[in-house]
Scaffold this active site. Structure first.
Site, PDB file in Angstrom:
ATOM      1  N   LYS A   1       0.874  -1.186   0.000  1.00 35.09           N
ATOM      2  CA  LYS A   1       0.000   0.000   0.000  1.00 35.09           C
ATOM      3  C   LYS A   1       0.902   1.225   0.000  1.00 35.09           C
ATOM      4  O   LYS A   1       2.035   1.172   0.479  1.00 35.09           O
ATOM      5  CB  LYS A   1      -0.875   0.023   1.259  1.00 35.09           C
ATOM      6  CG  LYS A   1      -2.102   0.876   1.129  1.00 35.09           C
ATOM      7  CD  LYS A   1      -3.236   0.100   0.481  1.00 35.09           C
ATOM      8  CE  LYS A   1      -4.435   0.927   0.164  1.00 35.09           C
ATOM      9  NZ  LYS A   1      -5.592   0.077  -0.195  1.00 35.09           N
TER      10      LYS A   1
ATOM     11  N   ASP B   1      -7.045   4.200  -4.492  1.00 27.79           N
ATOM     12  CA  ASP B   1      -7.708   4.061  -3.189  1.00 27.79           C
ATOM     13  C   ASP B   1      -8.325   5.439  -2.935  1.00 27.79           C
ATOM     14  O   ASP B   1      -8.568   6.189  -3.902  1.00 27.79           O
ATOM     15  CB  ASP B   1      -6.704   3.645  -2.096  1.00 27.79           C
ATOM     16  CG  ASP B   1      -7.396   3.181  -0.809  1.00 27.79           C
ATOM     17  OD1 ASP B   1      -7.863   2.030  -0.768  1.00 27.79           O
ATOM     18  OD2 ASP B   1      -7.482   3.969   0.158  1.00 27.79           O
TER      19      ASP B   1
HETATM   20  P1  NDP Z   1     -12.957   7.731  -2.886  1.00 29.46           P
HETATM   21  O1  NDP Z   1     -11.861   8.698  -2.705  1.00 29.46           O
HETATM   22  O2  NDP Z   1     -13.528   7.512  -4.237  1.00 29.46           O
HETATM   23  O3  NDP Z   1     -14.155   8.045  -1.910  1.00 29.46           O
HETATM   24  C1  NDP Z   1     -13.952   8.118  -0.528  1.00 29.46           C
HETATM   25  C2  NDP Z   1     -15.253   8.521   0.135  1.00 29.46           C
HETATM   26  O4  NDP Z   1     -15.118   8.369   1.555  1.00 29.46           O
HETATM   27  C3  NDP Z   1     -15.607   9.968  -0.101  1.00 29.46           C
HETATM   28  O5  NDP Z   1     -16.992  10.096  -0.070  1.00 29.46           O
HETATM   29  C4  NDP Z   1     -14.949  10.654   1.091  1.00 29.46           C
HETATM   30  O6  NDP Z   1     -15.497  11.915   1.419  1.00 29.46           O
HETATM   31  C5  NDP Z   1     -15.216   9.659   2.189  1.00 29.46           C
HETATM   32  N1  NDP Z   1     -14.181   9.794   3.213  1.00 29.46           N
HETATM   33  C6  NDP Z   1     -12.840   9.657   3.042  1.00 29.46           C
HETATM   34  N2  NDP Z   1     -12.185   9.887   4.198  1.00 29.46           N
HETATM   35  C7  NDP Z   1     -13.137  10.190   5.089  1.00 29.46           C
HETATM   36  C8  NDP Z   1     -13.098  10.513   6.455  1.00 29.46           C
HETATM   37  N3  NDP Z   1     -11.939  10.587   7.128  1.00 29.46           N
HETATM   38  N4  NDP Z   1     -14.285  10.736   7.075  1.00 29.46           N
HETATM   39  C9  NDP Z   1     -15.469  10.655   6.389  1.00 29.46           C
HETATM   40  N5  NDP Z   1     -15.561  10.349   5.102  1.00 29.46           N
HETATM   41  C10 NDP Z   1     -14.418  10.117   4.459  1.00 29.46           C
HETATM   42  O7  NDP Z   1     -12.368   6.350  -2.303  1.00 29.46           O
HETATM   43  P2  NDP Z   1     -12.896   4.858  -2.518  1.00 29.46           P
HETATM   44  O8  NDP Z   1     -14.373   4.845  -2.724  1.00 29.46           O
HETATM   45  O9  NDP Z   1     -12.017   4.211  -3.495  1.00 29.46           O
HETATM   46  O10 NDP Z   1     -12.540   4.221  -1.098  1.00 29.46           O
HETATM   47  C11 NDP Z   1     -13.486   4.111  -0.029  1.00 29.46           C
HETATM   48  C12 NDP Z   1     -13.053   2.993   0.910  1.00 29.46           C
HETATM   49  O11 NDP Z   1     -12.989   1.761   0.182  1.00 29.46           O
HETATM   50  C13 NDP Z   1     -11.661   3.165   1.526  1.00 29.46           C
HETATM   51  O12 NDP Z   1     -11.677   2.606   2.826  1.00 29.46           O
HETATM   52  C14 NDP Z   1     -10.773   2.311   0.626  1.00 29.46           C
HETATM   53  O13 NDP Z   1      -9.603   1.888   1.286  1.00 29.46           O
HETATM   54  C15 NDP Z   1     -11.720   1.149   0.351  1.00 29.46           C
HETATM   55  N6  NDP Z   1     -11.422   0.331  -0.817  1.00 29.46           N
HETATM   56  C16 NDP Z   1     -11.282   0.883  -2.062  1.00 29.46           C
HETATM   57  C17 NDP Z   1     -11.031   0.083  -3.150  1.00 29.46           C
HETATM   58  C18 NDP Z   1     -10.940   0.627  -4.533  1.00 29.46           C
HETATM   59  O14 NDP Z   1     -10.770  -0.181  -5.473  1.00 29.46           O
HETATM   60  N7  NDP Z   1     -11.055   1.914  -4.749  1.00 29.46           N
HETATM   61  C19 NDP Z   1     -10.862  -1.370  -3.004  1.00 29.46           C
HETATM   62  C20 NDP Z   1     -11.113  -1.857  -1.669  1.00 29.46           C
HETATM   63  C21 NDP Z   1     -11.367  -1.022  -0.635  1.00 29.46           C
HETATM   64  P3  NDP Z   1     -14.658  13.249   1.096  1.00 29.46           P
HETATM   65  O15 NDP Z   1     -14.748  13.389  -0.403  1.00 29.46           O
HETATM   66  O16 NDP Z   1     -15.333  14.321   1.843  1.00 29.46           O
HETATM   67  O17 NDP Z   1     -13.252  13.005   1.570  1.00 29.46           O
HETATM   68  O1  2IT Z   2      -7.915  -1.666  -0.736  1.00 31.31           O
HETATM   69  C1  2IT Z   2      -7.857  -2.160  -1.897  1.00 31.31           C
HETATM   70  O2  2IT Z   2      -8.003  -3.369  -2.077  1.00 31.31           O
HETATM   71  C2  2IT Z   2      -7.642  -1.246  -3.017  1.00 31.31           C
HETATM   72  N1  2IT Z   2      -7.587  -0.040  -2.815  1.00 31.31           N
HETATM   73  C3  2IT Z   2      -7.475  -1.783  -4.403  1.00 31.31           C
HETATM   74  C4  2IT Z   2      -6.064  -2.264  -4.616  1.00 31.31           C
HETATM   75  C5  2IT Z   2      -5.735  -2.672  -6.034  1.00 31.31           C
HETATM   76  O3  2IT Z   2      -4.549  -2.986  -6.236  1.00 31.31           O
HETATM   77  O4  2IT Z   2      -6.592  -2.699  -6.913  1.00 31.31           O
END
Ligand code: NDP
Ligand code: 2IT
Length: 449
Positions: A122, A162
């Site tokens: 990561k 992420d």
């Molecule tokens: P994005 O940046 O697309 O969206 C993140 C969302 O979460 C936004 O709505 C953001 O609001 C909110 N957020 C972030 N930090 C905070 C905080 N401290 N408090 C409240 N709200 C918060 O990210 P993703 O959708 O990609 O990721 C969301 C979650 O999913 C994370 O935990 C990530 O690790 C996990 N994840 C993502 C994957 C991927 O493929 N993208 C895969 C597996 C897991 P704001 O815009 O106001 O910051």
């Molecule tokens: O938390 C996760 O699994 C991710 N943000 C996606 C990682 C990836 O390599 O696609």
């Protein structure tokens, strides 16, 4: 066991999130160690909790006013036991070693569960893309990659997105990598379709999480049809979670960002979701604007003085936390149970505190922890790597079918591992044990390296 956790705490006392993630895994794999004495003899726990490599670097860049800014860049290469390091990059002001080490640690077991040959890593930066111009984001990404490029590669370490890193950032990062290396390879996943991306990668985490929820329900001969769902976040994972819930006949009433959440009693339908996608992905606006566009919805700003999140205090059947770590605390978990929620599927990484997890387990609800439920994203990243190696693109339907198959297989591995260790229905134990055994056996096969 507690000795190891204490040692880790003594070594890096400030890394609270890392301690939390390690404690959860080590507690659930205790019966595995008892049954396999060679794991203790080979000091596996000390080895698996120490990253293979930690890279930290300065990221200087110039903002639009000509001021020089400096951020900190990181890459944690946690484990290459079963494949090259693989995992996302997070750009968020809260990013530090503790958060990235917890994410890298979780990633190791998650990637093992996918059945694909990927180790865990990561990275990211404390850079905040919010409010920055496209040019500022580009200059930052180029500076970040000007150091990261020497540590990564398609057979070494393959970053992805992420929080704060989506298609735009992956594009700028890839462009700089290609220029510095003079090669066009699949070194990042989450690329755009025209230059090596995979169909269904943007959808994969959200879709996969809902597929996992559907698998948990199918054990009880139930489906998502007519289920009321609470979803947090409004980014990549949340958006496609909502899309798939709607497709499977459920209703979604909430979405959030860090400034607040909306509650839409009438439900977020496909048109409203299209609005949210445009608002968040193109306009880069705030979720509060949803309630201006759809006045029936109620917007509640985040209140830091509250010790609970009101988003989780609504009547519902299912909850899909899809924002960030520790967004559900013990009070929130108790509220979910009080409000008749019987399924929690984690799109986010470690969104539930240990107190919340214990409440879910004590109440025997269907609880899919992140490293199982959100593995669809990295799984399709793995499929993107395969397509890049073969220099071809699979049709969307094929990728989606493979994703469904992988989520089904992860669910099955969790169920089997939990049953084997006398904890039927406990997906936390199941996911941790199944992932741990695979990684540890690979480490033992490869000797002391
Ligand atoms: P994005 O940046 O697309 O969206 C993140 C969302 O979460 C936004 O709505 C953001 O609001 C909110 N957020 C972030 N930090 C905070 C905080 N401290 N408090 C409240 N709200 C918060 O990210 P993703 O959708 O990609 O990721 C969301 C979650 O999913 C994370 O935990 C990530 O690790 C996990 N994840 C993502 C994957 C991927 O493929 N993208 C895969 C597996 C897991 P704001 O815009 O106001 O910051
Ligand atoms: O938390 C996760 O699994 C991710 N943000 C996606 C990682 C990836 O390599 O696609």
């Amino acid at each position: 066991m507690s000795d190891i956790i204490q040692l880790i705490k003594d070594k890096d006392p400030e890394q609270k999130e890392f301690h939390q993630a390690v404690a959860e895994v080590l507690e659930t794999v205790k019966p595995v160690l008892d049954r396999n004495p060679q794991y203790r003899k080979e000091n596996i726990l000390s080895r698996i909790t120490e990253p293979e490599r930690v890279i930290m670097f300065r990221v200087p860049w110039m903002d639009d006013t000509g001021q020089i800014q400096v951020n900190r860049g990181f890459r944690i290469e946690m484990s290459s036991a079963i494949g090259p390091y693989k995992g996302g990059l997070r750009f968020h002001p809260s990013v530090n070693l503790s958060i990235l080490k917890f994410l890298a640690f979780e990633q190791v077991f998650k990637n093992a569960l996918t059945t694909l040959p990927m180790g865990g890593g990561k990275g990211g930066s404390d850079f905040d893309p919010k409010g920055k111009s496209d040019h500022e984001v580009m200059r930052f990404c180029q500076s970040f990659m000007a150091e990261l490029f020497r540590h990564i590669g398609e057979n070494t370490d393959i970053p992805a997105g992420d929080i704060g890193v989506g298609a735009r950032e992956i594009g700028y990062l890839f462009g700089m990598y290609k220029k510095l290396r003079n090669e066009f390879t699949g070194v990042l996943t989450g690329k755009s379709l025209a230059w090596g991306g995979s169909l269904i990668r943007p959808e994969a985490t959200g879709y996969g999480c809902v597929y996992f929820a559907a698998e948990m329900l199918s054990v009880k001969n139930d489906t998502l049809q007519a289920k009321t769902c609470l979803v947090s976040g409004s980014g990549n994972v949340a958006q496609f979670t909502v899309e798939k819930i709607l497709e499977l006949g459920g209703t979604v009433k909430t979405l959030s960002d860090s400034a607040g959440y909306i509650y839409d009693e009438k439900g977020i339908d496909a048109d409203k979701l299209a609005y949210v996608m445009h608002l968040k992905n193109i306009q880069r606006g705030r979720i509060s604007e949803y309630a201006e566009k759809y006045p029936d919805a109620v917007y509640t700003p985040t209140d830091d003085a509250l010790d609970y999140n009101p988003l989780w205090d609504h009547e519902a059947d299912c909850a899909f936390p899809s924002a960030t770590q520790n967004e559900i605390n013990g009070t929130d978990a108790a509220n979910l149970i009080k409000n008749n929620v019987t399924l929690v599927a984690e799109g986010a990484n470690m969104p539930s505190t240990p107190e919340a997890v214990n409440i879910f387990l004590d109440n025997k609800i269907m609880y899919g922890p992140g490293k199982a439920a959100n593995a669809g994203g990295v799984a399709v990243s793995g499929l993107e790597m395969s397509q890049n190696s073969m220099r071809l693109n699979w049709p969307g339907e094929e990728v989606d079918n493979r994703l469904k198959g992988i989520m089904r297989s992860i669910h099955k591995s969790c169920v089997y591992a939990a049953a084997e260790y006398d904890q039927p229905g406990n997906y936390v134990a199941g996911a941790n044990i199944a992932g741990f055994v695979k990684v540890v056996n690979a480490m033992l096969d490869q000797g002391l390296v």
